[in-house]
Design an enzyme around this catalytic site. Structure first.
Site, PDB file in Angstrom:
ATOM      1  N   ASP A   1      10.935 -21.620  -9.505  1.00 22.69           N
ATOM      2  CA  ASP A   1      10.248 -21.419 -10.736  1.00 22.69           C
ATOM      3  C   ASP A   1      10.179 -22.024 -12.060  1.00 22.69           C
ATOM      4  O   ASP A   1      11.246 -23.635 -11.615  1.00 22.69           O
ATOM      5  CB  ASP A   1      10.948 -20.114 -11.912  1.00 22.69           C
TER       6      ASP A   1
ATOM      7  N   ASP B   1      10.840 -11.503  -5.240  1.00 22.04           N
ATOM      8  CA  ASP B   1      12.492 -12.115  -6.442  1.00 22.04           C
ATOM      9  C   ASP B   1      12.543 -10.804  -7.435  1.00 22.04           C
ATOM     10  O   ASP B   1      11.760 -10.663  -8.192  1.00 22.04           O
ATOM     11  CB  ASP B   1      11.760 -13.311  -6.485  1.00 22.04           C
TER      12      ASP B   1
END
Length: 396
Positions: free
Chosen positions: A60, A242
């Site tokens: 991320d 996720d």
């Protein structure tokens, strides 16, 4: 994708993850840049080497921390300046260029563009518009800064808040992001407390055949990981997810099962000698619920065991969906999943029904449910029901 924020899944080794059949993990650029630092990761040859992990990694960009650490962040056109939550007074400026540079050093296989993230419950329209526009300006800076496009896939993130109107912010962000012709795309800005009727409509718009994200490229729904949400969103066309939920809830003694969740700290399991899942073949198939109940109230190893189980549960769920899609039986699989997940719900007349947003979302992708459940029932069940099997056993 199991979440290993700082290069590890809590309680799990890389060998454990490989043995579970996991093929990709997630790390967080903001946290990795703070500890162990990108300098150290560059010196050791990247996060794969540090973790001794041969699978894939997605990182991320650090954008989500604009929401989770908002009180510690200052957001400008340059980037976002954070205070380290564990080191008062320290400042870190994360720009689109710095985020990509850090991810190049980390060495992830998929790297995320830095986006301007606002909470999905925010009602400040000018700020929402600013974030949507800025995310597009930042993706262009990320593309320009990316030094390893041949080995690392840069994904852009569609923003636009909950505005699914024709010509609205989501549509605008979607069209503009597709123009960048990236290796893959993410749907951002959700899973922040918005109503599920808004949630699924944003996902449907972003995956709609013909006008949504390209079907021949990965479509990643960020921060979503409840079993019911994933099943519905796979039906809508999402490929990747996720969430910290499976591991975090395990550390509090909650196991995921096919009819919801099992809070093993509850006394109802003290004398329940059945296996965790009666039809299960997972890593805890030889452990009784009573044994796990005893451990979760006293032994730290229980967190590791239930994490192992929950990750196996989630990976198996996604594998089953993938195989059903390939076999052309996905609609039947979804119908059976819902019957198992909501065993107390049934055809009319019935006092309860699954969450009605599920019916609405699955109607959008032509999966019929009216013959299975009484949608006029007085009570609408929760998205994550408590294990009804355990209640029945405790009552005997």
């Amino acid at each position: 994708m199991p979440v290993g924020t700082q290069g590890t899944i809590k309680g799990m080794t890389s060998e454990d993850m490989q043995n579970l059949g996991c093929r990709i993990l997630l790390g967080n650029t903001f946290h990795l840049a703070n500890r162990p630092t990108c300098d150290l990761l560059r010196k050791c040859g990247g996060l794969h080497n540090l973790m001794q992990w041969n699978g894939n990694i997605l990182t991320d960009s650090g954008g989500f921390q604009m929401v989770s650490l908002l009180k510690l962040a200052v957001i400008t056109e340059d980037g976002v300046e954070f205070e380290d939550p564990k080191k008062a007074g320290s400042r870190m400026l994360l720009t689109p260029e710095k985020s990509i540079e850090s991810q190049n050093d980390i060495g992830a296989d998929i790297i995320m563009a830095l986006d301007d993230v606002v909470s999905s419950t925010l009602e400040d329209r000018p700020r929402i518009e600013e974030a949507t526009e800025r995310t597009l300006r930042w993706i262009d800076r990320c593309i320009k800064a990316h030094s390893k496009p041949e080995t690392q896939n840069l994904f852009g993130i569609v923003q636009g808040h909950l505005d699914t109107t024709e010509g609205g912010l989501r549509e605008y962000s979607l069209k503009e992001m597709i123009k960048r012709n990236l290796p893959g795309y993410a749907i951002g800005g959700l899973s922040g407390g918005e109503a599920k009727n808004q949630f699924w409509r944003v996902v449907e718009q972003c995956t709609r055949p013909g006008t949504g994200l390209p079907a021949n490229k990965p479509r990643y729904l960020m921060g979503v990981g409840y079993p019911l949400d994933m099943v519905v969103c796979v039906a809508l066309g999402v490929d990747m997810f996720d969430c910290v939920y499976p591991c975090r809830t395990a550390r509090f003694g909650t196991a995921l099962v096919r009819n919801g969740q099992m809070r093993l700290t509850s006394s109802e399991y003290a004398n329940d000698f059945r296996p965790l899942e009666c039809k299960g073949t997972g890593p805890l198939k030889d452990y009784s619920r009573a044994a796990l109940h005893t451990m979760v109230t006293k032994e730290p190893v229980a967190a590791q065991l239930i994490t192992l189980h929950n990750l196996h549960f989630m990976l198996t769920l996604l594998t089953e969906m993938r195989e059903a899609i390939k076999a052309g039986t996905f609609s039947d699989w979804v119908r059976q999943f819902l019957k198992d997940f909501f065993p107390s719900a049934g055809p009319a007349p019935c006092a309860v029904c699954p969450p009605r947003w599920v019916r609405d979302a699955l109607q959008a992708c032509s999966i019929p449910l009216d013959d299975l459940f009484d949608w006029n029932a007085a009570e609408e069940l929760a998205d994550m029901p408590k294990d009804a099997d355990g209640k029945a056993a405790a009552a005997k």
